[in-house]
Design a protein around this motif. Structure first.
Motif, PDB file in Angstrom:
ATOM      1  N   ASN A 118       0.807  -1.191  -0.191  1.00  0.00           N
ATOM      2  CA  ASN A 118      -0.181   0.055  -0.085  1.00  0.00           C
ATOM      3  C   ASN A 118       0.919   1.212   0.120  1.00  0.00           C
ATOM      4  O   ASN A 118       0.498   2.181  -0.695  1.00  0.00           O
ATOM      5  N   LEU A 119       1.856   1.299   0.845  1.00  0.00           N
ATOM      6  CA  LEU A 119       2.867   2.401   0.709  1.00  0.00           C
ATOM      7  C   LEU A 119       3.554   2.566  -0.723  1.00  0.00           C
ATOM      8  O   LEU A 119       3.732   3.597  -1.062  1.00  0.00           O
ATOM      9  N   THR A 120       4.007   1.493  -1.405  1.00  0.00           N
ATOM     10  CA  THR A 120       4.379   1.640  -2.571  1.00  0.00           C
ATOM     11  C   THR A 120       3.184   2.191  -3.478  1.00  0.00           C
ATOM     12  O   THR A 120       4.056   3.024  -4.470  1.00  0.00           O
ATOM     13  N   ASN A 121       2.116   1.691  -3.313  1.00  0.00           N
ATOM     14  CA  ASN A 121       1.251   2.632  -4.528  1.00  0.00           C
ATOM     15  C   ASN A 121       1.089   3.973  -4.076  1.00  0.00           C
ATOM     16  O   ASN A 121       0.852   4.928  -5.072  1.00  0.00           O
ATOM     17  N   ARG A 122       1.004   4.323  -2.843  1.00  0.00           N
ATOM     18  CA  ARG A 122       0.948   5.769  -2.529  1.00  0.00           C
ATOM     19  C   ARG A 122       2.357   6.423  -2.939  1.00  0.00           C
ATOM     20  O   ARG A 122       2.262   7.805  -3.527  1.00  0.00           O
ATOM     21  N   VAL A 123       3.351   5.912  -2.893  1.00  0.00           N
ATOM     22  CA  VAL A 123       4.577   6.610  -3.459  1.00  0.00           C
ATOM     23  C   VAL A 123       4.488   6.790  -4.890  1.00  0.00           C
ATOM     24  O   VAL A 123       4.804   7.749  -5.425  1.00  0.00           O
ATOM     25  N   SER A 124       4.100   5.942  -5.667  1.00  0.00           N
ATOM     26  CA  SER A 124       3.859   5.772  -7.112  1.00  0.00           C
ATOM     27  C   SER A 124       2.998   7.016  -7.566  1.00  0.00           C
ATOM     28  O   SER A 124       3.142   7.586  -8.273  1.00  0.00           O
ATOM     29  N   PRO A 153      18.468   0.012  -0.981  1.00  0.00           N
ATOM     30  CA  PRO A 153      19.565   1.105  -0.751  1.00  0.00           C
ATOM     31  C   PRO A 153      20.750   0.304   0.078  1.00  0.00           C
ATOM     32  O   PRO A 153      20.657  -0.378   0.892  1.00  0.00           O
ATOM     33  N   LYS A 154      22.004   0.671  -0.427  1.00  0.00           N
ATOM     34  CA  LYS A 154      23.236   0.086   0.331  1.00  0.00           C
ATOM     35  C   LYS A 154      23.499   0.685   1.570  1.00  0.00           C
ATOM     36  O   LYS A 154      24.346  -0.156   2.180  1.00  0.00           O
ATOM     37  N   THR A 155      23.046   1.617   1.683  1.00  0.00           N
ATOM     38  CA  THR A 155      23.342   2.268   3.211  1.00  0.00           C
ATOM     39  C   THR A 155      22.508   1.594   4.326  1.00  0.00           C
ATOM     40  O   THR A 155      22.997   2.116   5.317  1.00  0.00           O
ATOM     41  N   VAL A 156      21.746   0.801   4.155  1.00  0.00           N
ATOM     42  CA  VAL A 156      20.644   0.377   5.128  1.00  0.00           C
ATOM     43  C   VAL A 156      21.629  -0.664   5.863  1.00  0.00           C
ATOM     44  O   VAL A 156      22.159  -1.562   5.285  1.00  0.00           O
ATOM     45  N   LYS A 157      21.719  -0.628   7.206  1.00  0.00           N
ATOM     46  CA  LYS A 157      22.496  -1.606   7.895  1.00  0.00           C
ATOM     47  C   LYS A 157      21.456  -2.624   8.519  1.00  0.00           C
ATOM     48  O   LYS A 157      20.536  -2.312   9.184  1.00  0.00           O
ATOM     49  N   PHE A 158      21.746  -3.838   8.377  1.00  0.00           N
ATOM     50  CA  PHE A 158      20.536  -4.889   8.701  1.00  0.00           C
ATOM     51  C   PHE A 158      21.437  -5.692   9.619  1.00  0.00           C
ATOM     52  O   PHE A 158      22.585  -6.247   9.512  1.00  0.00           O
ATOM     53  N   LEU A 159      20.873  -5.773  10.795  1.00  0.00           N
ATOM     54  CA  LEU A 159      21.380  -6.511  11.954  1.00  0.00           C
ATOM     55  C   LEU A 159      20.710  -7.930  12.121  1.00  0.00           C
ATOM     56  O   LEU A 159      19.799  -8.235  11.798  1.00  0.00           O
ATOM     57  N   LEU A 203       8.090   7.124   2.451  1.00  0.00           N
ATOM     58  CA  LEU A 203       9.545   6.464   2.019  1.00  0.00           C
ATOM     59  C   LEU A 203      10.093   6.030   3.280  1.00  0.00           C
ATOM     60  O   LEU A 203      10.652   5.026   3.471  1.00  0.00           O
ATOM     61  N   GLY A 204      10.021   6.696   4.461  1.00  0.00           N
ATOM     62  CA  GLY A 204      10.784   6.268   5.729  1.00  0.00           C
ATOM     63  C   GLY A 204      10.091   5.483   6.190  1.00  0.00           C
ATOM     64  O   GLY A 204      10.578   4.396   6.849  1.00  0.00           O
ATOM     65  N   LYS A 205       8.866   5.320   6.214  1.00  0.00           N
ATOM     66  CA  LYS A 205       7.922   4.008   6.946  1.00  0.00           C
ATOM     67  C   LYS A 205       8.020   2.868   6.176  1.00  0.00           C
ATOM     68  O   LYS A 205       8.570   1.823   6.738  1.00  0.00           O
ATOM     69  N   ARG A 206       8.026   2.986   4.827  1.00  0.00           N
ATOM     70  CA  ARG A 206       8.195   1.730   3.994  1.00  0.00           C
ATOM     71  C   ARG A 206       9.648   1.407   4.360  1.00  0.00           C
ATOM     72  O   ARG A 206       9.860  -0.062   4.364  1.00  0.00           O
ATOM     73  N   LYS A 207      10.672   2.071   4.173  1.00  0.00           N
ATOM     74  CA  LYS A 207      11.944   1.826   4.605  1.00  0.00           C
ATOM     75  C   LYS A 207      12.161   1.003   5.936  1.00  0.00           C
ATOM     76  O   LYS A 207      12.734  -0.049   6.093  1.00  0.00           O
ATOM     77  N   ARG A 208      11.553   1.596   6.770  1.00  0.00           N
ATOM     78  CA  ARG A 208      11.499   0.734   8.366  1.00  0.00           C
ATOM     79  C   ARG A 208      10.687  -0.527   8.279  1.00  0.00           C
ATOM     80  O   ARG A 208      11.375  -1.455   8.957  1.00  0.00           O
ATOM     81  N   LEU A 209       9.614  -0.639   7.620  1.00  0.00           N
ATOM     82  CA  LEU A 209       8.789  -1.787   7.359  1.00  0.00           C
ATOM     83  C   LEU A 209       9.720  -2.967   6.644  1.00  0.00           C
ATOM     84  O   LEU A 209       9.864  -4.104   7.258  1.00  0.00           O
ATOM     85  N   LEU A 210      10.657  -2.584   5.812  1.00  0.00           N
ATOM     86  CA  LEU A 210      11.342  -3.389   4.923  1.00  0.00           C
ATOM     87  C   LEU A 210      12.533  -3.713   5.906  1.00  0.00           C
ATOM     88  O   LEU A 210      13.049  -4.915   5.639  1.00  0.00           O
TER      89      LEU A 210
END
Length: 92
Positions: free
Chosen positions: A27-33, A86-92, A56-63
């Motif tokens: 749903n967030l992706t649809n809103r972004v488009s 994005p390559k800058t996101v740190k995944f723990l 975009l920030g909310k979608r990034k946090r969910l991902l």
């Protein structure tokens, strides 16, 4: 709503799980488009730009959350929606 129905069938998420991370990201992706298209026409609409950044920030946090919980579901969703990571996101 045709896209939403096809997404739910593709990702095998039942209607009971409409609040799942996958459906929220969809749903967030649809809103972004939609907002991206709007901003192409109205480039000086700064309120909409701010809304787009928040989405975009909310979608990034969910991902990030989904990737931490289930890498398989994350990769499947990324491939379905065609979102690049994005390559800058740190995944723990």
């Amino acid at each position: 709503m045709k896209k939403k129905d096809s997404f739910i069938r593709l990702s095998s998420v039942s209607e009971e799980q409409a609040g799942s991370v996958e459906s929220q990201v969809y749903n967030l992706t649809n809103r972004v488009s939609k907002l991206t298209y709007h901003l192409k026409l109205h480039s000086k609409d700064y309120s909409s730009q701010r809304g787009l950044w928040k989405i975009l920030g909310k979608r990034k946090r969910l991902l990030v959350y989904l990737r931490r919980k289930s890498l398989l579901r994350y990769e499947k969703l990324i491939n379905q929606l065609g979102i690049r990571v994005p390559k800058t996101v740190k995944f723990l």
